[in-house]
Motif scaffolding. Structure first.
Motif, PDB file in Angstrom:
ATOM      1  N   CYS A 166       6.029 -62.142  53.730  1.00 45.89           N
ATOM      2  CA  CYS A 166       5.677 -63.515  53.324  1.00 45.89           C
ATOM      3  C   CYS A 166       6.259 -64.523  54.312  1.00 45.89           C
ATOM      4  O   CYS A 166       7.435 -64.442  54.692  1.00 45.89           O
ATOM      5  N   ILE A 167       5.446 -65.476  54.742  1.00 46.08           N
ATOM      6  CA  ILE A 167       5.893 -66.492  55.702  1.00 46.08           C
ATOM      7  C   ILE A 167       6.192 -67.821  55.018  1.00 46.08           C
ATOM      8  O   ILE A 167       6.417 -68.841  55.686  1.00 46.08           O
ATOM      9  N   SER A 168       6.168 -67.833  53.656  1.00 45.84           N
ATOM     10  CA  SER A 168       6.519 -69.020  52.862  1.00 45.84           C
ATOM     11  C   SER A 168       5.700 -70.250  53.240  1.00 45.84           C
ATOM     12  O   SER A 168       6.228 -71.363  53.348  1.00 45.84           O
ATOM     13  N   CYS A 169       4.402 -70.045  53.438  1.00 44.62           N
ATOM     14  CA  CYS A 169       3.535 -71.167  53.807  1.00 44.62           C
ATOM     15  C   CYS A 169       3.139 -72.016  52.603  1.00 44.62           C
ATOM     16  O   CYS A 169       2.698 -73.163  52.752  1.00 44.62           O
ATOM     17  N   GLY A 170       3.259 -71.471  51.406  1.00 46.66           N
ATOM     18  CA  GLY A 170       2.953 -72.224  50.196  1.00 46.66           C
ATOM     19  C   GLY A 170       1.475 -72.331  49.857  1.00 46.66           C
ATOM     20  O   GLY A 170       1.103 -73.017  48.900  1.00 46.66           O
ATOM     21  N   GLN A 171       0.622 -71.637  50.640  1.00 50.94           N
ATOM     22  CA  GLN A 171      -0.820 -71.735  50.389  1.00 50.94           C
ATOM     23  C   GLN A 171      -1.204 -71.147  49.029  1.00 50.94           C
ATOM     24  O   GLN A 171      -2.111 -71.642  48.359  1.00 50.94           O
ATOM     25  N   LYS A 194      -0.579 -73.643  46.220  1.00 52.51           N
ATOM     26  CA  LYS A 194      -1.585 -74.706  46.228  1.00 52.51           C
ATOM     27  C   LYS A 194      -2.925 -74.222  45.671  1.00 52.51           C
ATOM     28  O   LYS A 194      -3.638 -74.976  45.009  1.00 52.51           O
ATOM     29  N   ASP A 252       4.622 -68.216  45.392  1.00 53.29           N
ATOM     30  CA  ASP A 252       5.410 -67.995  46.607  1.00 53.29           C
ATOM     31  C   ASP A 252       6.883 -67.738  46.337  1.00 53.29           C
ATOM     32  O   ASP A 252       7.644 -67.425  47.254  1.00 53.29           O
ATOM     33  N   CYS A 310      -4.044 -66.248  51.181  1.00 54.84           N
ATOM     34  CA  CYS A 310      -2.853 -65.787  51.908  1.00 54.84           C
ATOM     35  C   CYS A 310      -3.219 -65.418  53.348  1.00 54.84           C
ATOM     36  O   CYS A 310      -4.095 -64.569  53.577  1.00 54.84           O
ATOM     37  N   PRO A 311      -2.559 -66.018  54.341  1.00 52.14           N
ATOM     38  CA  PRO A 311      -2.903 -65.764  55.749  1.00 52.14           C
ATOM     39  C   PRO A 311      -2.389 -64.429  56.287  1.00 52.14           C
ATOM     40  O   PRO A 311      -2.831 -63.977  57.337  1.00 52.14           O
TER      41      PRO A 311
END
Length: 323
Positions: free
Chosen positions: A228-233, A236, A245, A265-266
């Motif tokens: 997980c890169i903690s992008c928060g997508q 949202k 997240d 999720c990217p």
């Protein structure tokens, strides 16, 4: 991602079309019963009983207490039990993939987003008490039916003329809707345009019940913290504002298994809808959609084969009761 998202939309549209066809056929059935000029015989579609959840809850009370499966609105209980079964294993996927009211609520939210460029969220001090409303409504129905009625009283209610044509009364309500009814519906539509899935989030007792069952569902949204890169997508994208997240496994009764978080999720494989540890995961939304359709088809087929789908009310009784 767009292709994956379209899978759920297609499933929602398919079920919505089935419901629409059932509604049209039921209208024709009632018209056939009540109109002296109607020569075309139309059979009553059992699927209309999906809109009789209270009758289904009373049926469940009688069935659990007496072992008698309701013959008046058997399809209502079958549909109710199928929705619970899905929730026990696949979270509240019934709400986000099958329920036509959920589809309508989601559609209104998307329309509101286009009209007003955003969907509004209530502040936490309002959101939490508002979310409790659906659980309060659920508690009222459960207490009244399971503690206020004996199994025999529940069974007796099922045999009353009122319950026999509850579906017709529902149709009549919308055909002759009052100013008060129109006002309530208009307010709900406006609130659904402004606030994402207002009805499902705050008012639906059916969703509240399925949410409680879904807590023990073995399949859950699972996050791999190592990738997980903690992008928060994901947070949202979640229509229920869950902190995906921050969780390793999403156990909240508010999770509807819509897979919106998985789709945005990217990092592939970071979010998945899976069993605990490294056991089976659904490889795609398509697989989940096929599973839900299969479960629904098998449930209805078993009900038909075992004689728990068609009502036992004879046509002559409808002709007597409806007018």
């Amino acid at each position: 991602m767009k292709m994956r998202k379209k899978v759920r939309i297609k499933v929602q549209i398919a079920f919505a079309l089935v419901v629409l066809l059932i509604g049209i056929k039921f209208f024709m059935f009632v018209n056939y019963i009540t109109s002296a000029d109607s020569a075309l015989a139309v059979n009553r579609p059992p699927g209309v009983e999906a809109f009789l959840p209270i009758s289904a809850l009373v049926s469940l009370r009688a069935w659990l207490g007496l072992g008698i499966f309701d013959t008046i609105h058997p399809a209502a209980l079958v549909i109710f039990l199928t929705a619970i079964f899905i929730s026990l294993f696949l979270k509240r996927a019934f709400c986000s993939w099958i329920c036509p009211i959920g589809t309508l609520s989601e559609g209104l939210s998307l329309l509101g987003q286009k009209m007003f460029k955003t969907n509004y969220t209530l502040p936490k001090w309002l959101d939490y008490p508002f979310r409790s409303v659906k659980y309060i409504l659920l508690t009222f129905f459960v207490v009244f039916i399971f503690f206020g009625m004996s199994p025999m009283e529940a069974y007796s209610f099922l045999q009353t003329p009122y319950n026999m044509i509850a579906d017709v009364k529902m149709l009549t309500f919308f055909q002759n809707i009052t100013a008060v009814g129109m006002t309530v519906i208009a307010v709900l539509v406006v609130l659904s345009l402004l606030i994402k899935q207002f009805w499902c989030r705050y008012l639906c007792p059916y969703g509240a019940l399925l949410g409680l069952f879904s807590v023990i569902s073995p399949w859950k949204i699972t996050r791999d913290s190592s990738s997980c890169i903690s992008c928060g997508q994901c947070r949202k994208a979640c229509p229920n504002q869950l902190k995906v997240d921050e969780a390793l496994r999403v156990s909240s009764p508010e999770c509807t298994g819509c897979l919106s978080c998985v789709e945005v999720c990217p990092v592939k494989g970071t979010l998945s809808f899976k069993l605990p540890r490294k056991l089976h995961r659904f490889p795609s939304p398509f697989a989940l959609g096929v599973t839900l359709i299969a479960v629904w088809f098998i449930s209805v087929s078993i009900a038909k084969i075992t004689g728990h789908w068609e009502t036992s009310i004879p046509l002559e009784m409808y002709k007597t009761l409806i007018p």
